[in-house]
Design a protein around this motif. Structure first.
Motif, PDB file in Angstrom:
ATOM      1  N   ASP A 255      17.673   5.723 -10.393  1.00 44.70           N
ATOM      2  CA  ASP A 255      16.913   5.778  -9.164  1.00 44.70           C
ATOM      3  C   ASP A 255      15.900   6.018  -9.341  1.00 44.70           C
ATOM      4  N   LEU A 256      14.630   4.869  -9.051  1.00 47.26           N
ATOM      5  CA  LEU A 256      13.682   4.974  -8.914  1.00 47.26           C
ATOM      6  C   LEU A 256      12.578   5.701  -8.155  1.00 47.26           C
ATOM      7  N   ARG A 257      11.767   6.358  -8.466  1.00 46.03           N
ATOM      8  CA  ARG A 257      10.940   6.889  -7.630  1.00 46.03           C
ATOM      9  C   ARG A 257       9.388   6.948  -8.118  1.00 46.03           C
TER      10      ARG A 257
ATOM     11  N   LEU B 237       9.169  15.655  -3.878  1.00 46.56           N
ATOM     12  CA  LEU B 237       7.837  14.929  -3.344  1.00 46.56           C
ATOM     13  C   LEU B 237       8.892  13.373  -2.705  1.00 46.56           C
ATOM     14  N   THR B 238       9.545  12.889  -3.435  1.00 47.43           N
ATOM     15  CA  THR B 238      10.296  12.170  -2.971  1.00 47.43           C
ATOM     16  C   THR B 238      12.003  12.086  -1.919  1.00 47.43           C
ATOM     17  N   ALA B 239      12.337  13.239  -1.691  1.00 42.54           N
ATOM     18  CA  ALA B 239      13.427  13.158  -1.464  1.00 42.54           C
ATOM     19  C   ALA B 239      13.345  12.971  -0.235  1.00 42.54           C
ATOM     20  N   GLU B 240      14.758  13.192   0.121  1.00 44.19           N
ATOM     21  CA  GLU B 240      14.363  12.459   1.924  1.00 44.19           C
ATOM     22  C   GLU B 240      13.860  12.926   2.851  1.00 44.19           C
ATOM     23  N   ASP B 241      13.998  14.762   3.071  1.00 45.70           N
ATOM     24  CA  ASP B 241      13.633  15.382   4.258  1.00 45.70           C
ATOM     25  C   ASP B 241      12.337  15.595   3.323  1.00 45.70           C
ATOM     26  N   ALA B 242      11.437  14.819   3.925  1.00 46.56           N
ATOM     27  CA  ALA B 242       9.888  14.559   2.355  1.00 46.56           C
ATOM     28  C   ALA B 242       9.329  15.992   3.363  1.00 46.56           C
ATOM     29  N   PRO B 243       8.680  16.592   2.244  1.00 47.19           N
ATOM     30  CA  PRO B 243       7.575  18.401   2.675  1.00 47.19           C
ATOM     31  C   PRO B 243       6.494  17.176   3.463  1.00 47.19           C
ATOM     32  N   GLY B 244       5.792  18.419   4.646  1.00 48.53           N
ATOM     33  CA  GLY B 244       5.161  18.412   5.922  1.00 48.53           C
ATOM     34  C   GLY B 244       3.373  18.071   4.276  1.00 48.53           C
ATOM     35  N   PRO B 245       2.649  17.884   4.938  1.00 48.27           N
ATOM     36  CA  PRO B 245       1.415  17.232   4.274  1.00 48.27           C
ATOM     37  C   PRO B 245       0.718  18.212   2.995  1.00 48.27           C
ATOM     38  N   GLU B 246       1.196  19.266   4.362  1.00 59.65           N
ATOM     39  CA  GLU B 246       0.108  20.725   3.354  1.00 59.65           C
ATOM     40  C   GLU B 246       0.761  21.297   2.138  1.00 59.65           C
ATOM     41  N   ARG B 247       2.804  21.074   2.126  1.00 51.33           N
ATOM     42  CA  ARG B 247       3.522  21.348   0.841  1.00 51.33           C
ATOM     43  C   ARG B 247       2.957  19.930   0.182  1.00 51.33           C
ATOM     44  N   ARG B 248       2.926  18.501   0.301  1.00 51.92           N
ATOM     45  CA  ARG B 248       3.094  18.230  -0.864  1.00 51.92           C
ATOM     46  C   ARG B 248       1.925  17.932  -1.327  1.00 51.92           C
ATOM     47  N   ARG B 249       0.683  18.277  -0.511  1.00 53.36           N
ATOM     48  CA  ARG B 249      -1.140  18.495  -1.429  1.00 53.36           C
ATOM     49  C   ARG B 249      -0.291  19.432  -2.346  1.00 53.36           C
ATOM     50  N   ASN B 250       0.129  20.523  -1.963  1.00 57.80           N
ATOM     51  CA  ASN B 250       0.321  21.249  -3.117  1.00 57.80           C
ATOM     52  C   ASN B 250       1.394  20.251  -4.242  1.00 57.80           C
ATOM     53  N   LEU B 251       2.665  20.112  -4.188  1.00 55.20           N
ATOM     54  CA  LEU B 251       3.188  19.412  -4.727  1.00 55.20           C
ATOM     55  C   LEU B 251       2.702  18.645  -5.967  1.00 55.20           C
TER      56      LEU B 251
ATOM     57  N   ARG C  41      -0.088  -1.336   0.323  1.00 56.13           N
ATOM     58  CA  ARG C  41       0.007   0.111   0.186  1.00 56.13           C
ATOM     59  C   ARG C  41       0.751   1.462   0.184  1.00 56.13           C
ATOM     60  N   HIS C  42       2.275   0.774   0.565  1.00 55.01           N
ATOM     61  CA  HIS C  42       3.166   2.490   0.638  1.00 55.01           C
ATOM     62  C   HIS C  42       3.937   2.045   0.069  1.00 55.01           C
ATOM     63  N   PRO C  43       4.240   1.657  -0.960  1.00 56.72           N
ATOM     64  CA  PRO C  43       5.758   2.016  -1.094  1.00 56.72           C
ATOM     65  C   PRO C  43       6.818   2.798  -1.189  1.00 56.72           C
ATOM     66  N   ARG C  44       7.908   2.505  -1.055  1.00 53.76           N
ATOM     67  CA  ARG C  44       8.916   3.370  -0.700  1.00 53.76           C
ATOM     68  C   ARG C  44       9.142   4.380  -2.281  1.00 53.76           C
ATOM     69  N   SER C  45       9.159   5.823  -1.474  1.00 58.90           N
ATOM     70  CA  SER C  45       8.697   6.925  -2.094  1.00 58.90           C
ATOM     71  C   SER C  45      10.392   6.884  -3.234  1.00 58.90           C
ATOM     72  N   ARG C  46      11.958   6.410  -2.935  1.00 59.40           N
ATOM     73  CA  ARG C  46      12.849   6.447  -3.588  1.00 59.40           C
ATOM     74  C   ARG C  46      14.259   5.293  -3.289  1.00 59.40           C
ATOM     75  N   VAL C  47      14.082   4.270  -4.394  1.00 61.56           N
ATOM     76  CA  VAL C  47      14.301   2.563  -4.405  1.00 61.56           C
ATOM     77  C   VAL C  47      15.709   2.762  -5.758  1.00 61.56           C
ATOM     78  N   PRO C  48      16.600   2.746  -4.481  1.00 63.11           N
ATOM     79  CA  PRO C  48      18.146   2.714  -5.356  1.00 63.11           C
ATOM     80  C   PRO C  48      18.186   1.398  -6.596  1.00 63.11           C
ATOM     81  N   LEU C  49      18.612   1.253  -7.194  1.00 55.37           N
ATOM     82  CA  LEU C  49      18.384  -0.203  -7.978  1.00 55.37           C
ATOM     83  C   LEU C  49      19.680  -0.068  -8.695  1.00 55.37           C
TER      84      LEU C  49
END
Length: 242
Positions: free
Chosen positions: A71-73, A103-117, A5-13
């Protein structure tokens, strides 16, 4: 097949590393910021370079394979405002690439910024028109045998009649089946296969000249023309230099 349901947002392969068959409860945008990602579903396979992404509707089973360090996002969307019912290749504009990166950075944005992005990302999504490296998967056993022969040797000059003799079917039958099952003529399907293969070879670091030969083109110029027609860029833009 697993449910994630919640995959990792960034997966190095690593090169040839796979993510096995799975599906998600939400919609997903898959984007290789680096490398080439081979995305498989039951109906088709895509070779996805950094200029492209794939929109996967919820609950569609899929698997991935990396070609070259990749670099899978992954960006998850709870809604599907584009009303896309099938996997769809998207063009990746410079803005969309940066929004996905944020959106997939290590320092993930907060909920409001995520919705905007996410709203910006959805506004930037544009399905790719015309030729894309979508390789439909045939169901007929004889077509699958032909596909296996061509995947093993994309550069082979064998005609459909010659391939048919090897798999036990006439050229006329195979030609009809290709159109019925893939929506493409045999030459169109073979072209897709060769372009698909070319992306994976470029991601591994092969030269343009070598890739042209390995994919059955009559020299680099013919390959570059076909590649530019498909992707809007030259093969040199996809070369791996490190």
């Amino acid at each position: 097949m697993s449910m994630n349901r919640h995959p990792r947002s960034r997966v190095p392969l690593a090169h040839r590393e796979r993510v096995d068959w799975h599906h998600h409860a939400d919609h997903q945008l898959i984007y290789p910021r680096r490398g080439v990602l081979r995305v498989s579903t039951a109906e088709a396979v895509w070779a996805v370079p950094p200029q492209r992404a794939v929109w996967l509707p919820a609950l569609v089973p899929h698997a991935h394979e990396a070609h070259g360090p990749t670099d899978l996002r992954c960006v998850i969307f709870a809604e599907n405002p584009l009303a896309l019912r099938r996997p769809t290749v998207m063009a990746v504009s410079p803005l969309l690439a940066e929004v996905v990166a944020a959106l997939t950075a290590e320092d993930a944005p907060g909920p409001e910024r995520r919705r905007n992005l996410q709203r910006v990302a959805l506004d930037e999504l544009r399905p790719v028109e015309g030729l894309t490296v979508r390789l439909p998967t045939p169901a007929d056993a004889r077509l699958r045998d032909v596909a296996a022969l061509l995947e093993a040797d994309p550069a082979t000059p064998r005609t459909l009649a010659e391939l048919g003799a090897e798999v036990g079917a006439s050229e006329r039958t195979l030609s009809r089946l290709f159109r019925a099952e893939t929506g493409m003529s045999f030459p169109q399907w073979r072209t897709q296969l060769r372009l698909h293969h070319s992306l994976t070879l470029l991601a591994r670091g092969s030269s343009v000249t070598a890739v042209a030969a390995d994919c059955g083109y009559n020299g680099p110029s013919a390959f570059i023309h076909a590649f530019r027609t498909a992707f809007g860029t030259t093969p040199g833009a996809h070369l791996v230099n490190d």
